[in-house]
Write a protein that holds these residues in place. Structure first.
Motif, PDB file in Angstrom:
ATOM      1  N   SER A 464       0.768  -1.268   0.091  1.00  0.00           N
ATOM      2  CA  SER A 464       0.214   0.074  -0.150  1.00  0.00           C
ATOM      3  C   SER A 464       1.041   0.999  -0.069  1.00  0.00           C
ATOM      4  CB  SER A 464      -0.887  -0.095   1.196  1.00  0.00           C
ATOM      5  OG  SER A 464      -0.035   0.023   2.410  1.00  0.00           O
ATOM      6  N   LEU A 465       0.395   2.244  -0.763  1.00  0.00           N
ATOM      7  CA  LEU A 465       1.214   3.432  -1.061  1.00  0.00           C
ATOM      8  C   LEU A 465       0.400   4.522  -1.613  1.00  0.00           C
ATOM      9  CD1 LEU A 465       4.091   4.778  -1.003  1.00  0.00           C
ATOM     10  CD2 LEU A 465       4.225   4.038  -3.453  1.00  0.00           C
ATOM     11  N   ASN A 466       0.595   5.890  -0.653  1.00  0.00           N
ATOM     12  CA  ASN A 466      -0.410   6.740  -0.974  1.00  0.00           C
ATOM     13  C   ASN A 466      -1.795   6.349  -1.381  1.00  0.00           C
ATOM     14  OD1 ASN A 466       1.949   8.306  -0.810  1.00  0.00           O
ATOM     15  ND2 ASN A 466       2.200   8.444  -3.060  1.00  0.00           N
ATOM     16  N   ALA A 488      -1.738  -0.779 -10.003  1.00  0.00           N
ATOM     17  CA  ALA A 488      -2.105   0.000  -8.730  1.00  0.00           C
ATOM     18  C   ALA A 488      -3.775  -0.049  -8.568  1.00  0.00           C
ATOM     19  CB  ALA A 488      -1.829   1.500  -9.035  1.00  0.00           C
ATOM     20  N   PHE A 489      -4.350  -0.240  -7.496  1.00  0.00           N
ATOM     21  CA  PHE A 489      -5.849  -0.557  -7.388  1.00  0.00           C
ATOM     22  C   PHE A 489      -6.143   0.690  -6.577  1.00  0.00           C
ATOM     23  CE2 PHE A 489      -9.329  -1.870  -4.732  1.00  0.00           C
ATOM     24  CZ  PHE A 489     -10.180  -2.337  -5.671  1.00  0.00           C
ATOM     25  N   ASP A 490      -7.159   1.182  -6.929  1.00  0.00           N
ATOM     26  CA  ASP A 490      -7.827   2.463  -6.353  1.00  0.00           C
ATOM     27  C   ASP A 490      -9.029   1.906  -5.514  1.00  0.00           C
ATOM     28  OD1 ASP A 490      -9.254   4.672  -5.500  1.00  0.00           O
ATOM     29  OD2 ASP A 490      -8.683   5.986  -7.261  1.00  0.00           O
ATOM     30  N   PRO A 491      -8.984   1.850  -4.243  1.00  0.00           N
ATOM     31  CA  PRO A 491     -10.128   1.287  -3.752  1.00  0.00           C
ATOM     32  C   PRO A 491     -11.185   1.976  -3.544  1.00  0.00           C
ATOM     33  CG  PRO A 491      -8.595   2.356  -1.963  1.00  0.00           C
ATOM     34  CD  PRO A 491      -7.765   2.337  -3.482  1.00  0.00           C
ATOM     35  N   VAL A 492     -11.284   3.431  -3.853  1.00  0.00           N
ATOM     36  CA  VAL A 492     -12.420   4.202  -3.866  1.00  0.00           C
ATOM     37  C   VAL A 492     -13.164   4.066  -5.242  1.00  0.00           C
ATOM     38  CG1 VAL A 492     -13.367   6.552  -3.992  1.00  0.00           C
ATOM     39  CG2 VAL A 492     -11.382   6.137  -2.249  1.00  0.00           C
ATOM     40  N   ASN A 493     -12.578   4.145  -6.233  1.00  0.00           N
ATOM     41  CA  ASN A 493     -12.833   3.932  -7.412  1.00  0.00           C
ATOM     42  C   ASN A 493     -13.384   2.495  -7.988  1.00  0.00           C
ATOM     43  OD1 ASN A 493     -13.201   6.881  -8.048  1.00  0.00           O
ATOM     44  ND2 ASN A 493     -11.022   6.588  -8.902  1.00  0.00           N
ATOM     45  N   ASP A 515       8.799   5.629   3.586  1.00  0.00           N
ATOM     46  CA  ASP A 515       9.043   7.352   3.389  1.00  0.00           C
ATOM     47  C   ASP A 515       8.637   7.749   2.137  1.00  0.00           C
ATOM     48  OD1 ASP A 515      10.190   7.427   5.954  1.00  0.00           O
ATOM     49  OD2 ASP A 515      12.355   7.243   5.078  1.00  0.00           O
ATOM     50  N   GLY A 516       7.332   7.083   1.506  1.00  0.00           N
ATOM     51  CA  GLY A 516       6.752   7.535   0.429  1.00  0.00           C
ATOM     52  C   GLY A 516       7.313   6.934  -0.817  1.00  0.00           C
ATOM     53  N   PHE A 517       8.071   5.829  -0.500  1.00  0.00           N
ATOM     54  CA  PHE A 517       8.633   4.856  -1.882  1.00  0.00           C
ATOM     55  C   PHE A 517       8.248   3.567  -1.545  1.00  0.00           C
ATOM     56  CE2 PHE A 517      11.631   8.757  -1.358  1.00  0.00           C
ATOM     57  CZ  PHE A 517      11.715   8.997  -2.863  1.00  0.00           C
ATOM     58  N   MET A 518       8.237   2.803  -2.694  1.00  0.00           N
ATOM     59  CA  MET A 518       8.010   1.418  -2.747  1.00  0.00           C
ATOM     60  C   MET A 518       9.276   0.670  -3.040  1.00  0.00           C
ATOM     61  SD  MET A 518       4.872  -0.954  -4.297  1.00  0.00           S
ATOM     62  CE  MET A 518       5.289   0.037  -5.857  1.00  0.00           C
ATOM     63  N   TYR A 519       9.735  -0.162  -2.235  1.00  0.00           N
ATOM     64  CA  TYR A 519      10.858  -0.997  -2.631  1.00  0.00           C
ATOM     65  C   TYR A 519      10.497  -2.423  -3.036  1.00  0.00           C
ATOM     66  CZ  TYR A 519      13.459   2.672  -0.305  1.00  0.00           C
ATOM     67  OH  TYR A 519      14.191   3.762   0.022  1.00  0.00           O
ATOM     68  N   VAL A 520      11.314  -3.034  -3.918  1.00  0.00           N
ATOM     69  CA  VAL A 520      11.290  -4.335  -4.393  1.00  0.00           C
ATOM     70  C   VAL A 520      12.589  -5.118  -4.367  1.00  0.00           C
ATOM     71  CG1 VAL A 520      10.555  -5.899  -6.276  1.00  0.00           C
ATOM     72  CG2 VAL A 520       9.254  -3.809  -5.858  1.00  0.00           C
ATOM     73  N   ILE A 521      12.640  -6.102  -3.605  1.00  0.00           N
ATOM     74  CA  ILE A 521      13.821  -6.488  -3.122  1.00  0.00           C
ATOM     75  C   ILE A 521      14.043  -7.917  -3.471  1.00  0.00           C
ATOM     76  CG2 ILE A 521      15.195  -6.879  -0.744  1.00  0.00           C
ATOM     77  CD1 ILE A 521      13.016  -4.924   0.425  1.00  0.00           C
ATOM     78  N   GLY A 522      15.141  -8.269  -4.133  1.00  0.00           N
ATOM     79  CA  GLY A 522      15.561  -9.499  -4.591  1.00  0.00           C
ATOM     80  C   GLY A 522      14.506 -10.258  -5.451  1.00  0.00           C
ATOM     81  N   GLY A 523      14.289 -11.393  -4.977  1.00  0.00           N
ATOM     82  CA  GLY A 523      13.323 -12.186  -5.979  1.00  0.00           C
ATOM     83  C   GLY A 523      14.175 -13.119  -6.980  1.00  0.00           C
TER      84      GLY A 523
END
Length: 649
Positions: A464-466, A488-493, A515-523
């Motif tokens: 979840s972000l913003n 990205a999924f908008d839960p309102v619309n 801090d307002g960023f999304m991190y994708v790590i490894g995989g």
């Protein structure tokens, strides 16, 4: 001033002038000590120049009995014009070939072991690829054993299969026609795992029954898709038997540690008309067959319950037509699922410290998250997928069941958004990746369906972000490689939208917000684990690669504490991991921390207060129902209930 009293002079035109003169000497045959006989044409050159450019020719010249004489090298299967182009390149560093000759130049470069030229020719061919010539390009890349080019051609075919299927080259391919009987309430899964079962059936027919691929293609083959998602030989069902072909993990059978060239010792060869002819090798010799390729490439649903697939069967590029129809026969008895014991042994009473209470179910590939300050939610699987959800109360050190999910699922992640818990995608444990998602309302204790993803996927990251829910990467519907997709999924619309793609394909990556960023790590991209990390900026919709981890890992868990990312456990390609590391965004660096008491891949992790909890997972031998916690102040992991009591007071 001339340093050290030496005269220094650089003649910028010398190299160009010398190269041009040497090439002119070659063409006029002056001072040449090499004669290349290429299909009746004689090409002259200088031994030293060719030895510098071609490792293959260097080996030949180096083994000459009379190194000071004229070397004669004969090639009966190369194009003279292509070899002349390579000679020009060797003298001038300029590669100039008519587009019709690029494949021949590639073949000659492969023989001469001129890897740079091979790569340039391969890239040129890829740039000219379209739906009309994709099949011929694939056949060429396969005959050359070029894994890099072959992978890119296959990726193109996956994205354009319907257009490719309309071309003449495709229509000439040999074809296998399958009719699959279905129960009234069943449909065929529209992804690659179904075809792994089909490949398994063909393998068994060739290896165990001694059939020939050509004979299998002479008539429609009847199979049966059972209610428990197994593929059964149709003839055996009619006879009252039920031999199963293809379990959930059958696709692992076709993963080769080293790429196998389709042209290597091929038992079947494909003629221009698409017919198959066996070679001199014994068609049912498993030692020979194991060295050839079995590979699912792509599939498309063409009409209701009718599918088109391109695959490599026993080293032969083939089309599979598959049609599902209602079964007139009685369904065979469902194959029972192998269940792992859910019991756990109580620790001996003489131990001074007692582990935290275990979950009711051993779980791996589970989702976990903190919802409110006192609860943690976990879901998932053993050998089967679960709908059950368990809630942990640290004050009571107890687990309780809450409302089950609407859909059984495994290999998924979860996130909290606006007080609701979201789970997206995953696998149903049979043949399907899922596109469905649902949200949990803790006040009503109920799950609600949300709009489906546009791409079926499991092992995706969720974050979840913003005030939006992001789903990142995951396994493609074929289960063979990672995805770059970000949605990205908008839960309102209640709508989904596309975001910028990742820089690197990845599935089983750890994903979180900080801090307002999304991190994708490894995989992992396919099977190779990654240590790379990407950060998403929602302000400009971009992904940026940041400092890599110390340890490559997939199936790791991540938690945020004190403005830093804590990455826990995972799998490095051969072992489940105990090690833990932390990322400091201010320094853009990773640092190793104290290791867990148990190795855990695909575990759940969450923050409660100042404590990080790691739950469940797989230790390399068994699924775990245990839990342990990390104290950042002491940099220690502990599974003792006494320590929990001290922290919660």
């Amino acid at each position: 001033m001339i340093p050290n009293a030496y005269l220094i002079f650089e003649d910028e035109s010398f190299l160009d002038s010398t190269v041009a003169k040497m090439n002119a000497l070659r063409k006029s045959g002056q001072f040449c000590d090499v004669r290349l006989q290429v299909c009746g044409h004689e090409l002259m050159a200088h031994r030293a120049v060719l030895a510098c450019c071609s490792p293959y020719l260097f080996e030949i010249f180096n083994s000459d009995i009379e190194p000071h004489g004229v070397s004669h090298v004969t090639f009966e299967d190369l194009d003279p014009e292509a070899v002349e182009i390579l000679l020009n390149y060797a003298y001038t560093a300029q590669l100039k070939a008519d587009k019709e000759l690029v494949k021949e130049v590639y073949s000659a470069a492969k023989r001469f072991k001129m890897e740079r030229v091979k790569q340039i020719c391969g890239d040129y061919l890829l740039s000219k690829m379209d739906s009309q010539n994709a099949i011929s390009f694939r056949n060429f890349a396969s005959s050359m054993g070029d894994v890099r080019v072959l992978a890119k051609v296959d990726a193109f075919i996956q994205d354009h299969l319907l257009e490719v299927s309309e071309q003449e080259d495709f229509l000439k391919l040999p074809r296998l026609k399958l009719e699959v009987m279905l129960e009234d309430n069943l449909t065929l899964p529209s992804n690659g795992k179904l075809y792994s079962k089909v490949l398994n059936w063909v393998q068994r027919s060739l290896w165990e029954n001694g059939d020939h691929l050509e004979r299998l293609m002479e008539e429609v083959q009847t199979l049966y898709y059972s209610p428990d998602h197994k593929l059964v030989d149709g003839g055996l069902v009619i006879d009252g038997h039920s031999e199963v072909f293809g379990g959930e993990e059958d696709h692992l059978q076709f993963v080769q540690k080293k790429p196998v060239r389709e042209s290597t010792q091929r038992q079947m060869s494909c003629s221009s008309s698409g017919s198959l002819s066996p070679s001199n090798q014994a068609a049912n010799d498993p030692k020979q067959t194991a060295r050839r390729e079995w590979k699912y490439i792509a599939s498309e649903k063409t009409t209701n319950n009718t599918y088109l697939c391109l695959a490599v069967l026993d080293g032969v590029l083939c089309v599979i037509f598959l049609h599902g129809r209602n079964s007139p026969q009685t369904s065979p008895s469902s194959t029972p699922c192998l269940m792992k014991s859910l019991s756990f042994e109580a620790p001996p009473e003489e131990l001074e410290e007692h582990p935290l209470s275990p979950m009711h179910y051993a779980r791996s590939g589970l989702g976990s998250f903190t919802l409110h300050h006192h609860s943690k939610f976990l879901e998932n699987t053993l050998e089967e997928c679960l709908r059950t959800v368990e809630c942990y109360d640290p004050k009571e050190d107890s687990w309780t069941f809450i409302a089950p999910m609407r859909t059984p699922r495994a290999r998924f992640q979860m996130a909290v958004l606006m007080g609701q818990l979201y789970v997206i995608g995953g696998s149903n444990g049979h043949s399907d990746e899922l596109s469905c998602g649902e949200s949990y309302d803790p006040h009503a204790d109920e799950w609600t369906q949300i709009p489906e993803l546009r791409t079926n996927r499991c092992n995706a990251g969720v974050c979840s972000l913003n005030n939006k829910l992001y789903v990142v990467g995951g396994s493609d519907p074929c289960g063979q490689k990672g995805l770059k997709n970000c949605d990205a999924f908008d839960p309102v619309n209640k709508t989904w939208s596309n975001c910028a793609s990742l820089n690197i394909r990845r599935h089983q990556a750890a994903v979180c917000e900080l801090d307002g960023f999304m991190y994708v790590i490894g995989g992992a991209e396919s099977w190779n684990c990654l240590n790379t990390v990407e950060r998403y900026n929602p302000e400009n919709n971009t992904w940026t690669l940041i400092a890599p981890m110390n340890v490559a890992r997939r199936g790791a868990a991540v938690a945020v504490h004190a403005g830093k990312l804590f990455v826990v456990g995972g799998f490095d390609g051969s072992h489940a991991l105990r090690c833990v590391e932390v990322y400091d965004p201010a320094r853009n660096e990773w640092r190793m921390l104290g290791s867990m008491t148990s190795s855990r891949s695909n575990a759940g992790v969450a923050m409660l207060g100042e404590t990080i909890y790691a739950v469940g997972g797989f230790d390399g031998n068994e699924f775990l129902n245990s839990m342990e916690m990390y104290n950042p102040e002491t940099d220690e992991w502990n599974d003792c209930a006494q320590a929990l009591s001290a922290l919660s007071e």
